[in-house]
Scaffold this active site. Structure first.
Site, PDB file in Angstrom:
ATOM      1  N   CYS A   1       0.834  -1.214   0.000  1.00 46.02           N
ATOM      2  CA  CYS A   1       0.000   0.000   0.000  1.00 46.02           C
ATOM      3  C   CYS A   1       0.866   1.261   0.000  1.00 46.02           C
ATOM      4  O   CYS A   1       1.875   1.327   0.683  1.00 46.02           O
ATOM      5  CB  CYS A   1      -0.901   0.048   1.235  1.00 46.02           C
ATOM      6  SG  CYS A   1      -2.304  -1.058   1.186  1.00 46.02           S
TER       7      CYS A   1
ATOM      8  N   ILE B   1      -1.619   8.099  12.824  1.00 45.20           N
ATOM      9  CA  ILE B   1      -0.681   6.994  12.559  1.00 45.20           C
ATOM     10  C   ILE B   1       0.052   7.177  11.233  1.00 45.20           C
ATOM     11  O   ILE B   1       1.272   7.152  11.175  1.00 45.20           O
ATOM     12  CB  ILE B   1      -1.414   5.632  12.553  1.00 45.20           C
ATOM     13  CG1 ILE B   1      -2.204   5.423  13.850  1.00 45.20           C
ATOM     14  CG2 ILE B   1      -0.412   4.487  12.338  1.00 45.20           C
ATOM     15  CD1 ILE B   1      -1.374   5.169  15.079  1.00 45.20           C
TER      16      ILE B   1
END
EC number: 2.5.1.7
Length: 421
Positions: A117, A330
């Site tokens: 990703c 995050i």
């Protein structure tokens, strides 16, 4: 490339079974390399990343035996090469997880820098520094990490993670299982998947305490023995189907899951107006036809709200009553799905790491494109409630993390079909 066509408006209702957790299965598969005999891993999800990891073992000379329920037997004694080649590694970030086990068990490894990703910068330097602390010499050249254990094997070490890293914690914990002496991992990741990996290592004879806290202690052992282990359920898949039911005002019972590893998500769903009941291995959500209320969400490491559920809650807020803020702490660049949701009429403003979402009663079907795994799940959720048809392109992202997503949604009454590209 395959596409999904979803006709919105159906209220989800029914029961589905949750698959094994990909983020647990991948490190557990990597950890089989530490064993000195055959290991059986059950409850693997039918996903591309799992197939890639098994194919990687095949390239190394190991011949995994797979049954029709996708449990796999791996005997690492047949390994012939200690190289994880770029053409396999480039599609899957988790391939870095074979680095620690190979250096610990075989004394060396050559692993291509990973792909996967495209979310912000996810450096592998913590993995490298952790192994260096245990005495390994590491060179990064030509796109490969080349690691060698010192004479006599890796040595136990005290290692502090500058930033909390799930795969970093897993890699160093696996390496420490066969190191000489004690390793103490501080500021370790506390995720349930880390605990699941630790439990698997313990089942093979590893000496590990503190998994699930921020300090993990590993006393190295000489060998790990054969074992059989069942991968934990996927908490993100669980949460995704619960949100899908909530958005459509419906009811869903998810089975073969674990409510205790999803408490932050269940709390937010209750806040949104869902009635939730739980058993030992099931969760039922019922909206009784109501529209959800907007909720504020802030992502943070476990046990706080998971970053992998952020996109799904943006979709929930997009059709909810009121306005909700979603703060992402995050990963950077994790709001790419917002621009696709705009095409469907969602009212979302992004300011830095915060998305302000003002709910609207109706979204409209539109052609959209998946940009990463969880973003694609949010597009599916929004399409379920949108008027008309939504065409989702590049759904190979979805297939990396969700087993049989269209079949499971069809079982709940969704109008969804896959069409070849």
């Amino acid at each position: 490339m395959d596409k999904l066509i979803i006709t919105g408006g159906a209220r989800l209702d029914g029961e589905i079974r949750i698959s094994g957790a990909k983020n647990s299965a991948l490190p557990i598969l990597a950890a089989t390399l530490l064993c000195d005999g055959p290991v059986t891993v059950a409850n693997l999800p039918h996903l591309h990343d799992i197939t890639t990891m098994i194919e990687l073992f095949g390239r190394m000379g190991i011949e995994p035996v797979i049954d029709e329920k996708l449990s796999v037997e791996i005997d690492p004694r047949t390994i012939k090469t200690l190289i994880a080649p770029y053409e396999l590694v480039k599609t899957m970030r988790a391939s870095i997880l074979v680095l620690g086990p190979m250096v610990a068990r075989f004394g060396e490894a050559e692993v291509a820098l990973p792909g996967g990703c495209a979310i912000g910068s996810r450096p592998v330097d913590l993995h490298i520094r952790g192994l260096e602390a245990m005495g390994a010499t590491i060179d990064v050249e030509g796109g490969y990490i080349k690691a060698k254990a010192p004479e006599g094997g890796l040595r136990g070490a005290n290692f502090f993670f500058d930033t909390v890293s799930v795969t970093g914690t897993e890699n160093i914990m696996m390496a420490a299982a066969l190191a000489n002496g004690r390793s103490v991992l501080q500021n370790a990741a506390r995720e349930p998947e880390v605990v699941d990996l630790a439990n698997f290592l313990i089942a093979m004879g590893a000496n590990i305490t503190g998994a699930g806290t921020d300090t993990i202690t590993v006393d190295g052992v000489k060998r790990l023995h054969p074992a059989t282990y069942k991968v934990m359920p996927d908490r993100i898949e669980t949460g995704t189907y619960l949100v899908a039911a909530a958005v459509t005002g419906g009811r869903v019972k998810v089975k073969d899951t674990d409510p205790t590893i999803l408490e932050a998500v269940l709390e937010k769903l209750r806040e949104a107006g869902a009635e939730i009941t739980t058993g030992e291995d099931w969760i039922e959500l019922n909206m009784h036809g109501k529209r959800p209320k907007a909720v504020n969400v802030r992502t943070a490491p476990y046990p706080a709200f998971p970053t992998d559920m952020q996109a799904q809650f943006i979709s929930l807020n997009a059709i909810a009553e009121g306005t909700g803020a979603v703060i992402e702490t995050i990963f950077e660049n994790r709001f790419m799905h917002v621009y696709e949701l705009h095409r469907m009429g969602a009212k979302i403003q992004v300011e830095g790491n915060t998305a302000i979402v003002t709910g609207t009663e109706k979204l409209k079907g539109a052609p959209v494109m998946a940009t990463d795994l969880r973003a694609s799940a949010s597009l599916v959720i929004s399409a379920l409630i949108a008027e008309g048809d939504t065409l989702i392109d590049r759904i190979y992202h979805i297939d990396r993390g969700y087993e049989c997503i269209e079949e499971k949604l069809q079982m709940l009454g969704a109008k969804i079909r896959r069409v070849p590209g």
